[in-house]
Write an enzyme that holds these catalytic residues in place. Structure first.
Site, PDB file in Angstrom:
ATOM      1  CE1 TYR A 166      -1.153   3.750   9.834  1.00 45.21           C
ATOM      2  CE2 TYR A 166       0.084   2.634   8.107  1.00 45.21           C
ATOM      3  CZ  TYR A 166      -1.039   2.722   8.927  1.00 45.21           C
ATOM      4  OH  TYR A 166      -2.032   1.780   8.816  1.00 45.21           O
ATOM      5  CE1 TYR A 177      -5.655   3.772  11.485  1.00 48.44           C
ATOM      6  CE2 TYR A 177      -5.186   3.635   9.128  1.00 48.44           C
ATOM      7  CZ  TYR A 177      -4.944   3.231  10.427  1.00 48.44           C
ATOM      8  OH  TYR A 177      -3.985   2.285  10.669  1.00 48.44           O
ATOM      9  CE  LYS A 212       3.793   2.507  13.488  1.00 36.65           C
ATOM     10  NZ  LYS A 212       4.802   2.702  12.448  1.00 36.65           N
ATOM     11  CG  HIS A 267      -2.075  -0.912   1.127  1.00 32.27           C
ATOM     12  ND1 HIS A 267      -3.138  -0.894   2.003  1.00 32.27           N
ATOM     13  CD2 HIS A 267      -2.362  -1.896   0.236  1.00 32.27           C
ATOM     14  CE1 HIS A 267      -4.017  -1.815   1.664  1.00 32.27           C
ATOM     15  NE2 HIS A 267      -3.561  -2.446   0.598  1.00 32.27           N
ATOM     16  N   PRO A 326      -3.692  -0.079  18.925  1.00 34.90           N
ATOM     17  CG  PRO A 326      -5.518  -1.390  18.308  1.00 34.90           C
ATOM     18  CD  PRO A 326      -4.889  -0.727  19.494  1.00 34.90           C
TER      19      PRO A 326
END
Length: 385
Positions: free
Chosen positions: A380, A197, A294, A72, A290
């Protein structure tokens, strides 16, 4: 029984450490309280950082990941009436991979490092001497003693390794969030190309995936939520609302839900990550919510530091890397802990209208500012290899 490194816990961190040590000619013995079937089927994280993928490639474990995983370029950030894509590759030149922990665990098991499963009564002894050892009872009921040069605790929150550090010698930092995640796995193709998200007045939602045929979803729910209060239709209705079904023509595709669970949200760090001849790695030393993806990456980053440190200690009698392990690992732990807290607080709803407006302002800044988007991408996707 005698080994050079006794590893407690056969999750990804323990298994990868055993594999890396074996490749360097260091003898390692792994023991695990659960069965192999249980360990192999645990549904956990699914996002791998750029550096994690590189580590697995270098360890000879990346072939199936490259063939079956999904690369991704970024993620979608959303709030009501708006959805924005952050392209990590354009921003920082690094991508992430979707590859479930269950798949990684299969790869590690297939690598062939032996594990003694279903042990009970594990205890750690003489950790501040040069002759530490571990005692346990095997699946057949026989008491065992495992002598080692080093013990590594990869046994998570409830194993004995964390508690083996004396109270007077350890310090903990922790935060419990006032909400949980309802996580579901569904036999349905993802309705999105990359993770969504979503901030919503009803609560946070996440659309993730495990493969081209299996999707993973999360809903923010109150702490203490009972699964019985969330039948399938309620789950799909709430996901559709929070993820914006119908917005700009986008549709959420529903399907059979195959598993569900309620996940508590907390942050935890215990220091030091070394006590004498005991080294801690992964969830044994730190837990993150979560939201920032990480947890698994942090555990494997610990192992990436620890494996060469133990090789140098045991093969070259050079303690420099081992002595610096805890400090080096904690720098990344605290950075990831902050990022996970930041993502969590930005995306989850609460009771204070002032805070809710701040969250929207933060989302608007991240998605409209190159600096804001780059900061999120760097954290991220993880540091460069």
């Amino acid at each position: 029984m005698r080994t050079e490194v006794a590893i407690i816990g056969a999750g990804p961190a323990g298994m990868l450490l055993g594999h890396l040590l074996a490749r360097a000619g260091v003898d390692a013995t792994i023991i695990e309280t659960r069965s192999e079937e249980y360990v192999a089927s645990r549904i956990r994280a699914g996002i791998l950082e750029h550096s994690t993928v590189r580590l697995l490639d270098e360890a000879g474990l990346g072939k199936r990941l490259r063939a079956e995983g999904q690369e991704h370029r970024g993620i979608h950030l959303q709030w009501p009436e708006e959805r924005h894509h952050l392209d990590f590759v354009d921003l920082i030149g690094r991508s992430v991979w979707v590859y479930g922990q269950t798949e990684l665990q299969k790869d590690l098991i297939a690598a062939g490092h032996p594990v003694t499963y279903e042990v009970t009564g594990t205890a750690l002894h003489d950790l501040t001497t040069g002759r530490p050892y571990v005692t346990f009872t095997d699946a057949g009921g026989t008491a065992r003693r495992l002598d080692a040069d080093v013990v590594v605790g990869c046994d998570g929150s409830f194993g004995p390794s964390r508690e083996a550090v004396p109270v007077a010698a350890r310090r903990t930092w922790q935060k419990t969030y006032p909400y949980s995640w309802l996580g579901v796995l569904a036999d349905v193709a993802p309705s999105t190309d990359e993770l969504i998200y979503a901030y919503h007045p009803h609560g946070f939602a996440l659309h993730s995936m495990r493969s081209a045929r299996v999707s993973r979803f999360y809903l923010q729910v109150p702490a203490g939520t009972e699964l019985a209060d969330w039948p399938d239709q309620r789950i799909w209705d709430e996901l559709a609302l929070r993820l914006g079904h119908g917005q700009d023509g986008w549709k959420l595709i529903s399907g059979p839900i195959t598993s569900r669970s309620v996940l508590p949200m907390r942050s935890f760090v215990q220091t030091p990550m070394r006590h004498g001849r005991l080294f801690l790695a992964g969830d044994t030393a730190h837990i993150v919510p979560p939201t920032g993806a990480k947890g698994l990456n942090l555990a494997l980053a610990d192992v990436a530091l620890l494996a060469p440190a133990l090789v140098a200690l045991l093969r070259e009698h050079n303690p420099t890397l081992a002595d610096g392990y805890a400090e080096a690992a904690l720098r990344r732990v605290w950075r990831s802990t902050h990022f996970s807290w930041w993502m969590t607080t930005m995306l989850h709803t609460g009771d204070d209208p002032f805070d809710e407006r701040l969250k929207l302002a933060q989302l608007q800044w991240v998605t409209s500012s190159t600096a804001g988007a780059t900061g999120l991408a760097e954290n991220y996707a993880g540091p460069p290899s």
